[in-house]
Design an enzyme around this catalytic site. Structure first.
Site, short mmCIF file in Angstrom:
data_model
loop_
_atom_site.label_atom_id
_atom_site.label_comp_id
_atom_site.label_asym_id
_atom_site.label_seq_id
_atom_site.Cartn_x
_atom_site.Cartn_y
_atom_site.Cartn_z
N PRO A 102 3.03 -99.13 43.73
CA PRO A 102 3.88 -98.68 44.83
C PRO A 102 3.06 -98.05 45.96
O PRO A 102 2.14 -97.26 45.70
CB PRO A 102 4.79 -97.64 44.18
CG PRO A 102 4.74 -97.95 42.71
CD PRO A 102 3.38 -98.48 42.45
N CYS B 133 3.89 -96.27 49.79
CA CYS B 133 4.83 -95.88 50.84
C CYS B 133 4.45 -96.52 52.17
O CYS B 133 3.27 -96.52 52.55
CB CYS B 133 4.87 -94.37 50.98
SG CYS B 133 5.65 -93.53 49.59
N ALA C 155 7.85 -95.71 46.45
CA ALA C 155 8.73 -94.60 46.05
C ALA C 155 10.04 -94.68 46.81
O ALA C 155 10.07 -94.56 48.04
CB ALA C 155 8.04 -93.27 46.31
N TYR D 258 5.17 -84.87 42.74
CA TYR D 258 6.56 -84.96 43.16
C TYR D 258 7.47 -84.31 42.10
O TYR D 258 6.99 -83.76 41.12
CB TYR D 258 6.92 -86.40 43.48
CG TYR D 258 6.10 -86.93 44.65
CD1 TYR D 258 6.13 -86.28 45.88
CD2 TYR D 258 5.26 -88.04 44.52
CE1 TYR D 258 5.35 -86.73 46.95
CE2 TYR D 258 4.49 -88.49 45.58
CZ TYR D 258 4.53 -87.83 46.80
OH TYR D 258 3.78 -88.25 47.85
#
Length: 376
Positions: free
Chosen positions: A23, A25, A57, A189
């Site tokens: 992943p 962003c 994300a 996170y």
């Protein structure tokens, strides 16, 4: 036969090879909606031969976004643009995954290529700018003087809402056609904040002991696994270590992985770091040993990620049992055709991984004497 380019099956999902797009962003969404940038950005990886493409994300609630420009899956209207992307990935032979996330106290930060929050009023309107107060396990800011906002501590009702939001987003992900969900519990996170004593200062059932700090992630996993189809694998991304003497450790991740295995998790995406004060030994393959630890000691298949673009080393990592998948992020941005090229570098003479629309590549190679057409 190349181990990197051999199929692998998790539950009812068989991937054509062990290459994964991790992943990344893109900070290019408005109100959480995927758009043409995401379609083109992600589609090229399927064309390039990757086995699994995991979307960035994707926030389970609006206030869980890292920035106002992040993807989200907190409402049904967001499903259709994702389904369009999934359908294209499938048409090119790749599996589609989505990383469901909540940024916690690292939410409401600026888009990284801007100079802080420097949007004009006109830009704010055009970009759907939003700002908000983040939530966290404890009311402790991530870092001072770096565009982070002091968070509010979640109460138990807020924690229940987080769990429910992951469940609702997983149901939407299934409706969009995703083959796998990755729960984001890494990089400092929210779920990682609950795991790490660097961020979790609670004294209730969600804080203190390692067992208590693991509680929220395990409750999210249980709740998501209950609604995620039985034949679809569930992945968790962990920061295997905080790289901090007072933080989460490899030993902690091994214990957590063993527990996740009993709850129906099928693989660990093994990353690291995410908190201030970390001393990270960045370099080629710097996280491979972390993937190996959760694989061999934790008992789950693992994805190695982090500066892994060397083809021969990637093959060896899989062939020697250090990890089950090789995941690229920045390397995939730099070379979205990495799998088709890597497969040739490992001795493949056929062009079956190339899409049929790119068949002319073979004729170019023949004309120029490239790849296996080379003559002595």
């Amino acid at each position: 036969m190349s181990q990197l380019f051999s199929p692998i099956t998790l539950r009812g999902l068989t991937l054509r090879n062990r290459t994964v797009v991790a992943p990344m962003c893109q900070y290019s969404a408005q109100d959480g909606f995927a758009n043409d940038w995401h379609f083109a950005h992600l589609g090229r990886f399927a064309i390039g031969g990757f086995g699994l493409v995991i979307l960035e994300a994707t926030a389970v609630v609006a206030e869980g976004r890292i920035s106002y420009a992040d993807l989200g899956l907190w409402k049904d209207e967001q499903i259709a643009p994702f389904a369009r992307i999934v359908d294209f990935l499938h048409s090119q032979g790749a599996a589609a995954g989505i990383q469901l996330a909540h940024a916690g106290r690292k939410a409401a930060t600026p888009v990284p290529w801007r100079n802080g929050f420097d949007e004009t009023d006109a830009e704010k309107a055009a970009l759907h700018f939003e700002s908000w107060t983040p939530v966290a396990p404890s009311a402790v800011i991530h870092a001072e003087g770096k565009n982070f906002t002091a968070p509010e501590a979640l109460d138990e009702a807020g924690i229940r809402n987080v769990i429910d939001a992951f469940v609702a987003s997983a149901i939407r992900a299934d409706k969009a056609g995703f083959d796998t969900v990755e729960i984001h519990a890494a990089h400092g996170y929210l779920l990682n904040q609950f795991l790490s004593p660097l961020a979790n200062k609670r004294t209730d059932q969600y804080g203190g002991s390692r067992e208590n700090r693991m509680r929220l992630l395990l409750e999210v996993v249980d709740a998501v696994r209950a609604v995620w189809p039985e034949d679809k694998p569930l992945v968790v991304r962990l920061s295997i270590t905080d790289w901090h003497p007072e933080g989460w450790s490899v030993e902690d991740s091994v214990a957590l992985t063993r527990e996740l295995k009993t709850r129906g998790v099928d693989a660990i995406d093994a990353s690291s770091g995410g908190f201030e004060g970390a001393v990270v030994p960045v370099g080629p393959e710097y996280q491979v040993a972390l993937a190996t630890a959760v694989r061999k000691e934790g008992g789950l298949p693992s994805m190695a990620v982090g500066l892994l673009g060397d083809v021969l080393r990637a093959e060896a990592i899989v062939a020697d049992g250090h990890a089950d998948f090789i995941a690229l992020a920045r390397g995939a941005l730099d070379e979205p055709n990495w799998p088709v090229h890597a497969r040739h570098a490992l001795g493949a003479e056929d062009y079956s991984l190339w899409p049929k629309q790119t068949a002319r590549v073979r004729e170019r190679d023949r004309a120029l004497g490239h790849r296996h057409f080379k003559t002595a």
